[in-house]
Design a protein around this motif. Structure first.
Motif, PDB file in Angstrom:
ATOM      1  N   LEU A   1       0.973  -1.488   0.253  1.00 60.77           N
ATOM      2  CA  LEU A   1      -0.185  -0.070  -0.215  1.00 60.77           C
ATOM      3  C   LEU A   1       0.862   1.357  -0.337  1.00 60.77           C
ATOM      4  O   LEU A   1       1.828   1.320   0.542  1.00 60.77           O
ATOM      5  CB  LEU A   1      -0.947  -0.364   0.780  1.00 60.77           C
ATOM      6  N   ILE A   2       0.163   2.199  -0.334  1.00 53.96           N
ATOM      7  CA  ILE A   2       1.528   3.561  -0.511  1.00 53.96           C
ATOM      8  C   ILE A   2       0.014   4.713   0.074  1.00 53.96           C
ATOM      9  O   ILE A   2      -1.376   4.941  -0.358  1.00 53.96           O
ATOM     10  CB  ILE A   2       2.147   4.149  -1.857  1.00 53.96           C
TER      11      ILE A   2
ATOM     12  N   LEU B   1       3.450   6.586   3.200  1.00 59.67           N
ATOM     13  CA  LEU B   1       4.152   5.988   3.378  1.00 59.67           C
ATOM     14  C   LEU B   1       3.347   4.504   2.834  1.00 59.67           C
ATOM     15  O   LEU B   1       2.444   4.560   2.240  1.00 59.67           O
ATOM     16  CB  LEU B   1       3.946   4.930   5.220  1.00 59.67           C
ATOM     17  N   PHE B   2       4.657   4.380   2.514  1.00 59.14           N
ATOM     18  CA  PHE B   2       4.481   2.429   1.948  1.00 59.14           C
ATOM     19  C   PHE B   2       4.497   1.178   2.564  1.00 59.14           C
ATOM     20  O   PHE B   2       5.268   1.490   3.954  1.00 59.14           O
ATOM     21  CB  PHE B   2       5.957   2.076   0.579  1.00 59.14           C
ATOM     22  N   VAL B   3       4.037   0.562   2.150  1.00 60.26           N
ATOM     23  CA  VAL B   3       3.156  -0.693   3.363  1.00 60.26           C
ATOM     24  C   VAL B   3       3.504  -1.710   2.954  1.00 60.26           C
ATOM     25  O   VAL B   3       3.583  -2.368   1.410  1.00 60.26           O
ATOM     26  CB  VAL B   3       1.839  -0.772   4.367  1.00 60.26           C
TER      27      VAL B   3
END
Lengths: 97, 95, 981
Positions: free
Chosen positions: A46-47, A81-83
């Protein structure tokens, strides 16, 4: 117009509805996120933007009876945030009143 | 490929990579691959006291699978384009 | 010195004794040694080598004496040779032969003889007297010598003469046949006569002659066998046994039994061979006798030689025919025989030859050679070249290698045997030199063997490696490989390169176009011809892939251009907005220029209606009534512009959030589809394709328009479905993209709907929430929404308003006044923005009237009149709340402080100042007075704080503050500098 169901064929379609919407993400390790979803892929990478992370730190007090552990909640905010998808448990729209 | 594509645009930007072991490394993103392995330069580890073994490390290659988060520079991310790219990718996959 | 198991100490003596006792025993002994060489397994030979005992040789041969001019074999050697020739005549052709052999190394490269002989050649070099001799045919030369130097060569056996002659004629069967034909029957008779004569004359020699013939026949057969393979090579051994034994070492260059099948143990034939050897020895003895006889019968023989030759030829031919069938069977045996013969001849022949060495000055050459061997170890160096050849033809290599070693060993043995043959009369020096020579040869041989073994080992490893690596060679055909390459390429190169790498490509393109890098296309993806993703440069890609690349290239170019255009558009819009924002008395100059002049007369607003309306309104009415009436009428006009049939009205529940999201995602799909199609627009020249493309695009655009639900009746739901759609941020963000693909007319409808539903918009209804200094999530969310509305929705309707005619503006303004509570509206940012847009447009239109430009757009007087009525109405409504228009003032009220203390107040207030400026432009004198009165406090405060630097405001902020005030003051024809505090 029964649009509610139209176009929804697979779970990922539901996530797609939340693009550019605020979402709630539950992660492994007692972490939760809320943020605006901007991108996802098949791995649930996700971003998110405007992210607030909540970390539940459960301190099992020595000798305390079951369920009497103290839960410390740590929060922090991140702009973008990159998850990584392998930590994602669920993605949902935040509860609306 | 979408996320890979995004990371490609972020090369030479400063990112913070948080690993699943809570180690958080900030550095210049030098390169990334399809597995989202990441190479960082000029790294700085947050809470160095807890990770003294990292003090001498100036650059590193991070295996993609150990990454939990990567904090990105928001000003270098075009969110609308991101959403379009995501829509396109899902559309392609459906086809 | 011992070699190959010979007796260590007394080997020389023993050997000599044995030989003297009888050649047989010596030969037998020799046989054992000789035939072990023929075996494949030569391993351990080196182990059997026994060093030492050499000191005894000095006893035998004496110390090495003064060599003198022995080494000078360059100039003086030749005469000496000639001198020595009589006793050496036999070796002469032989030597020529041995020298000739290396002259054709390429042909015989696969034969083992080259390493050694070439070395020998090198050693002898061109200094050898024989090098000057004609090389083409050594044997014929020998014959010439025989013919010319008659006295010296008279002692030569007939067999020797026969040899060369035979070679001349017998090289090929055809030649033989030719000779046969030439000889004819007469010759035959002559031969018979001569034979009879001969028989009479040489009754005692008759048996010898027969023996000779037998030998010749054997020789002949050998020739026949070997000619096809290497005639030159094979002449030498065969002749060797027929001719006088050759001289010393150079003769050892004569090939060993290279046809000898290594797989067959020589011992198998031992019995037969021994018999042969015996026979041969007898023959040789006889030959010696014959030689003496021949010397005596020299003259006669000369006369008879030709006849004899012919006779022998004839006999041999007959014999040949007779034995031709046996050839194959005998082949092996013959080879063995040949080998043994050779060997024996060497043994016998060398000894006199060696004894002659000193006299002829050849031994210095040998010594020279020995020194050379010691110096440069040719054994190590020389085999390199010839060994490379077998590598190429590796199959033949192994036996040859063994043969070479065998030959070397044979040389050794010969050399050694030479010494055994040396009589007691031989000088010690001779023996010593011979020994040195042997030692040298032995070392050399060992080197060669070791080298050969190493090379063999290397070669084997190399072959193994190659075999291992090439195990799967050719497992795949070229087409298989192509197929896989295509699959790999297809992983990298897709039909739509932007599906996979869309973000990076477009982001890069936008970024570059934003930065104004001209050559951006080149930097997107270097799909240059032959380049390609993941492919090596210069790699040729077959047709299909090539065209895919080209398509991709074209797509990249198109998308970059589109992105750039979009960027340009955006910036131009920004400019427009700034121009509107800075509206002042002279702001119309910067107002958007009309690019399109769309005739909107087909809008449903009928001029008659407006006329009627205009007539309706009585000028005598109070301003308020006037305004209200005008607004109502205008609103009616505006609604009619929506072209909505209210008959089919179906009241519905408003869209749920989820429904909205589903619809929006579908809309996005459609919009993305259209956008992609526009990138792939076919060139207009391809009419059919272009028409089809246009139709498809229009169909999708129609669908988008439908799904935006703009045409739904206003009363369908509250909020209107369209409002629901633009409630999420992504809905708002969709509008500019839709605006790009919609025609102006559709956008006007859309604009009207937005205006009509303005109060339903989330950013308007929730706007009061923003009047707080708290930073809750909701506030932030609303702030983001408002920002999105300003940037997306207002951006997309701005060009529509900028092109709107007075009639539309008046109508929309009417709707706004009718539907909305102006007081609420003006306290929202979207409301302020919308009103500013309207006032700006009207100002532009009014200016057009004044200057007479853009005649078609000229508003009618009725429209102008209605506008004034509505304006008055608006002004009256705003007059009591002028100060509250400012967000900073509202915030200050809430926070119980002065607006100056509100952070970021100037930025927040800027749109309001701009709005007030446009308001002031349209105001009459009384209204201007009212504006000044109402805003005096705020203007003064702002100017004061800006000029006097009250508080801790930054320079930037003060300048902005002053600029804000000035925008408004300029609209009134004033300036902040006129204000005296």
């Amino acid at each position: 117009m029964d649009a509610s169901s139209s176009g929804i064929q697979e779970p990922f379609d539901l996530i797609r509805l939340s693009l550019s919407e605020r979402v709630f993400v539950k992660l492994r390790g007692d972490r939760e996120l809320t943020g605006v979803l901007h991108a996802y892929d098949g791995h649930m990478n996700l971003i998110l933007s405007d992210v607030e992370e909540t970390i539940m730190i459960v301190d099992q007090v020595e000798g305390a009876p079951e369920g009497h552990a103290t839960v410390n909640v740590a929060k922090r905010k991140m702009e973008m945030l990159f998850v990584r998808g392998d930590g994602v448990i669920l993605v949902s729209p935040p509860s609306r009143t | 490929m979408l996320i890979f594509s995004v990371f490609k645009t972020l090369t030479d930007q400063t990112v913070s990579v948080e690993l699943k072991n809570d180690l958080s490394i900030t550095g210049t993103l030098k390169s990334v691959d399809q597995f989202l392995n990441i190479r960082l330069d000029n790294i700085k580890v947050q809470d160095e006291a807890r990770h003294p073994h990292m003090m001498a490390v100036k650059n590193c290659f991070i295996r993609g699978s150990v990454v939990r988060y990567v904090q990105l520079p928001a000003e270098h991310v075009d969110t609308q384009l991101l959403e379009d790219a995501t829509r396109r990718e899902t559309a392609v996959q459906k086809r | 010195m011992s070699f190959f198991g010979f007796e260590q100490n007394n080997d020389l003596e023993n050997e000599k004794r044995r030989f003297l006792e009888g050649g047989l025993s010596g030969a037998k002994q020799e046989d054992v040694a000789v035939y072990t060489w023929g075996e494949e397994n030569y391993d351990g030979l080196g182990d059997a080598l026994l060093e030492g005992g050499d000191e005894l040789n000095d006893e035998t041969f004496g110390a090495t004496g003064d060599i003198g001019k022995d080494f000078d074999f360059s100039g003086t050697a030749l005469p000496e040779h000639e001198k020595a020739a009589p006793s050496q005549s036999a070796h002469l052709p032989q030597t020529g032969q041995s020298q000739q052999q290396p002259s054709q190394p390429s042909q015989k490269a696969s034969h083992l003889e080259s390493p050694h002989s070439s070395q020998l050649d090198a050693i002898w070099g061109n200094k050898s007297p024989f090098s000057v001799l004609p090389r083409s045919n050594g044997s014929s030369r020998a014959v010439d010598q025989l013919a010319t130097q008659s006295p010296k060569y008279t002692h030569k056996p007939a067999s020797l003469n026969l040899g060369p002659d035979l070679h001349k004629g017998v090289h090929t069967l055809e030649e033989i046949e030719k000779e046969m034909l030439a000889a004819a029957a007469a010759q035959h008779r002559l031969q018979q006569q001569q034979q009879q004569q001969q028989q009479q004359q040489q009754a005692d020699e008759h048996s010898l002659q027969r023996e000779l013939q037998q030998l010749q026949l054997q020789e002949q057969m050998l020739h026949q066998q070997h000619q096809p393979a290497s005639p030159n090579l094979l002449q030498s051994p065969t002749r060797a046994h027929a001719q006088r034994p050759p001289v010393g070492i150079q003769h050892t260059a004569t090939p060993p039994p290279r046809m000898h099948p290594h797989s067959q143990s020589p011992r198998f034939h031992q019995q037969q061979q021994q018999h042969q050897i015996h026979l041969l020895q007898m023959q040789q003895q006889q030959q010696q006798q014959q030689r003496q006889l021949l010397e005596l019968q020299e003259q006669r023989e000369r006369q008879q030689r030709q006849q004899l030759l012919q006779l022998q030829e004839q006999l041999k031919l007959e014999e040949l025919e007779r034995q031709q069938q046996q050839h194959r069977l005998q082949q092996q045996q013959l080879q063995e025989q040949q080998y043994i013969q050779n060997h024996l001849i060497h043994q016998r022949g060398i000894s006199p030859a060696l004894s002659d060495l000193h006299h002829r000055g050849l031994s210095p050459a040998m010594g020279e050679r020995a020194r050379r061997v010691g110096r440069q170890s040719p054994a190590v160096m020389t085999p390199q070249v010839p060994l490379d050849v077998p590598f190429a033809q590796n199959m033949q290599y192994l036996p040859q290698n063994i043969q070479m070693q065998q030959r070397l060993l044979a040389e050794m043995a010969q050399a050694e045997f030479l010494s055994t043959m040396q009589g007691p009369g031989h000088s010690e020096r001779d023996a010593r030199e011979a020994r040195e020579l042997q030692e040298m040869l032995r070392v050399e041989a060992m080197r060669k063997i070791m080298e050969a073994e190493r090379m063999e080992e290397k070669r084997k490893r190399k072959l193994d490696k190659i075999a291992h690596m090439s195990r799967y060679n050719d497992l795949m055909t070229q087409s298989d490989k192509d197929f896989i390459t295509r699959i790999q390429v297809s992983q990298l190169v897709t039909q739509d390169p932007y599906a996979d790498d869309f973000y990076a490509q477009v982001y890069g393109a936008i970024l570059r176009s934003r930065m104004g890098i001209a050559t951006s296309e080149d930097r997107v993806l270097r799909f240059g011809s032959g380049g390609g993703v993941g492919l090596g440069l210069g790699q040729k890609v077959p047709g299909r892939r090539q065209s895919a690349m080209q398509r991709m290239e074209a797509q990249v170019e198109r998308i970059v251009n589109n992105a750039r255009l979009r960027e340009k558009e955006k910036t131009s819009l920004n400019n427009l907005q700034g121009a509107l924002g800075r509206t002042s008395g002279r702001s119309y100059k910067a107002a958007p220029r009309q690019l399109l002049q769309v005739d909107t007369s087909n809008a449903s607003t009928s001029p008659t209606t407006s006329h009627v309306t205009a007539a309706h309104i009585s000028k005598a009415d109070s301003t308020k009534q006037e305004g209200e009436g005008a607004a109502r009428e205008a609103a009616k006009m505006g609604r009619e512009a929506l072209a909505v049939a209210t008959e089919g009205l179906v009241r519905r529940e408003p869209l749920t959030h989820r429904e909205t999201l589903v619809k929006l995602e579908h809309l996005y799909d459609l919009v993305l589809d259209v956008e992609q199609r526009r990138r792939d627009q076919p060139p207009p020249e391809e009419v059919e394709e272009f028409e089809q493309w246009t139709t498809e695009c229009n169909a999708i655009i129609d669908q988008i328009f439908d799904e935006l639900m703009v045409s739904e009746p206003l009363e369908t739901s509250k909020p209107h479905p369209f409002v629901s759609l633009i409630t999420p941020i992504k809905g708002k963000k969709l509008l500019p993209r839709v605006a790009r693909i919609f025609e102006l007319q559709r956008m006007q409808v859309l604009l009207t709907l937005i205006v009509a539903c303005f109060l339903q918009l989330d950013v308007v209804t929730q706007a009061p929430l923003l009047d707080t200094l708290e930073e809750t999530r909701e506030v932030k969310e609303l702030e983001a929404q408002t920002q999105a509305f300003q940037n997306s929705v207002v951006q997309s309707i701005l060009p529509v308003i900028a092109k709107a005619q007075m009639r539309l503006v008046v109508g929309l303004f009417g709707i706004l006044l009718d539907e909305c509570t102006i007081q609420t509206l003006v306290m929202t940012r979207p409301g302020i923005a919308l009103l500013t847009l309207f006032f700006s447009r009207v100002e532009v239109l009014r200016h057009n009237v004044a200057t007479g430009s853009e005649v078609e757009e000229l508003p009618t007087p009725e429209e102008m009149q209605r506008w004034h009525m509505m304006y008055n109405l608006l002004f009256d409504m705003l007059r009591p709340h002028l100060q509250l228009l400012f967000p900073s003032v509202r915030l200050a009220l809430q926070a119980n402080t002065t607006f100056v203390n509100i952070p970021n107040a100037d930025v927040m207030d800027q749109p309001v100042w701009q709005f007030l400026a446009t308001l002031a432009v349209h105001a009459n004198e009384e209204q201007q007075q009212a504006l000044v009165t109402g805003l005096r406090e705020i203007v003064l405060e702002n100017v004061a704080t800006a000029t006097k630097g009250w508080g801790n405001d930054s320079e930037e902020r003060r300048r902005l503050r002053l600029a804000n005030v000035n925008i408004f003051l300029h609209a009134l024809g004033l300036d902040s500098s006129q204000i005296t505090l």
